[in-house]
Write a protein that holds these residues in place. Sequence first.
Motif, short mmCIF file in Angstrom:
data_model
loop_
_atom_site.label_atom_id
_atom_site.label_comp_id
_atom_site.label_asym_id
_atom_site.label_seq_id
_atom_site.Cartn_x
_atom_site.Cartn_y
_atom_site.Cartn_z
N GLU A 46 11.21 -9.26 -33.17
CA GLU A 46 11.79 -7.96 -32.70
C GLU A 46 10.96 -8.06 -31.07
OE1 GLU A 46 13.00 -4.07 -31.48
OE2 GLU A 46 13.98 -6.07 -32.74
N VAL A 49 19.63 -9.73 -40.81
CA VAL A 49 20.09 -8.81 -40.39
C VAL A 49 19.61 -6.82 -40.94
CG1 VAL A 49 22.33 -7.56 -39.40
CG2 VAL A 49 22.91 -10.08 -39.90
N TRP A 50 19.60 -7.08 -41.65
CA TRP A 50 19.65 -5.20 -42.00
C TRP A 50 17.85 -5.03 -41.48
CZ3 TRP A 50 21.01 -0.36 -43.84
CH2 TRP A 50 20.16 0.38 -43.85
N ASN A 100 17.36 -4.82 -38.39
CA ASN A 100 18.54 -3.12 -37.61
C ASN A 100 17.12 -1.49 -38.04
OD1 ASN A 100 20.54 -4.34 -36.27
ND2 ASN A 100 21.44 -4.13 -38.19
N GLU A 101 16.80 -2.12 -39.26
CA GLU A 101 15.63 -1.10 -39.36
C GLU A 101 14.55 -1.17 -38.03
OE1 GLU A 101 14.64 0.86 -43.15
OE2 GLU A 101 17.32 0.39 -42.13
N HIS A 132 16.46 -3.23 -33.27
CA HIS A 132 16.87 -3.39 -32.15
C HIS A 132 18.61 -4.00 -32.80
CE1 HIS A 132 17.50 -5.58 -28.32
NE2 HIS A 132 18.14 -5.80 -29.05
N ASN A 133 20.01 -4.16 -32.49
CA ASN A 133 20.73 -4.57 -33.29
C ASN A 133 20.72 -5.91 -33.65
OD1 ASN A 133 21.81 -1.76 -34.06
ND2 ASN A 133 22.46 -1.74 -32.16
N ALA A 134 20.88 -6.35 -34.25
CA ALA A 134 21.53 -7.96 -34.97
C ALA A 134 22.43 -7.64 -35.15
CB ALA A 134 20.36 -8.21 -35.50
N VAL A 135 23.45 -9.45 -34.91
CA VAL A 135 24.63 -9.46 -35.02
C VAL A 135 24.07 -10.78 -36.31
CG1 VAL A 135 26.87 -9.80 -34.52
CG2 VAL A 135 25.24 -8.64 -33.40
N TYR A 189 22.46 -8.18 -28.14
CA TYR A 189 21.67 -8.97 -29.36
C TYR A 189 21.24 -9.63 -30.26
CZ TYR A 189 25.58 -4.26 -29.73
OH TYR A 189 25.92 -3.35 -29.64
#
Length: 291
Positions: free
Chosen positions: A57, A117-118, A121-122, A125-128, A169
């Motif tokens: 991140e 991914v979770w 995102n925690e 920053h958005n992950a895909v 992302y």
Amino acid sequence: MEEREMGELQQALTKAEVLTEALPWINKMRGKTIVVKYGGSAMEDEQLMTQVVGDIELLKLMGMRVVLVHGGGKAISAMLKQLNLPVKFKDGLRVTDDATMEAVQEVLIGKVNQKLVWSLNEYGHNAVGISGADGKTLKAAPISPELGRVGHIREVSPELIETILDDDYIPVIASVACGPDGFFNVNADEAAAAVAEALHADKLIYLTDVDGLLADVNDKESLIRSLTKTETREILDSGELDGGMVPKIRSILEAMDRGVSEVVILNGKAPHSLLLEIFTDAGVGTLFTQD
């Protein structure tokens, strides 16, 4: 000034010195594409995973385009044992029949990928999460009948990955590919190398559970700090590597043959090894460079 205040001031000065050392590296790496392959014991330990995810991140916040490619070998083996399915390897690759392939998909796509991914995102920053089969990103051909549904990557279509990156992302890619008749299990090291080549990545980093390439596998003090491509090929051709390291070194050579300028093997269990490699003068692990 009290002793406690002096201690706090010294800690602050140390942090300032670290930031000063990191500044030129931050400037150098801003906008660069980095492919990180994540696997081994570092991915099994919750605390270590949290640290690695935090470091990834930070790289993103520093302006780098980060792509995360992952395997999940230990989790797959654990699942196979639960299902009373055999765990077999040949030349460092998992023998994968149809039943094993279903377990690979369930673990890599349904569990490991979503967990990473979770976790990203925690941090805000958005992950895909995708697999290599999504968008036909990774196309594989079977290696041999003995290995079953194990594939060698013959083509990468990076459009989906580039779209995710351009939308700001972090792509998280499970090492499952599409083949002529369905899904194929591909070595995550090879997948990361192929993705790095297709994206023209500036750096490919293998985060694993060893310090790097050892001259003597039984001696942790025998770490090889750096190797050129020619030296790496000589080591591979010597036949002295242990089985698990062979696919990794082969994938490193393939990545460099395809134009990736630098590849690094790092110990993901060492605190902040990713940041030390990128933002300090010394670096850690084994660095592989072009001749």
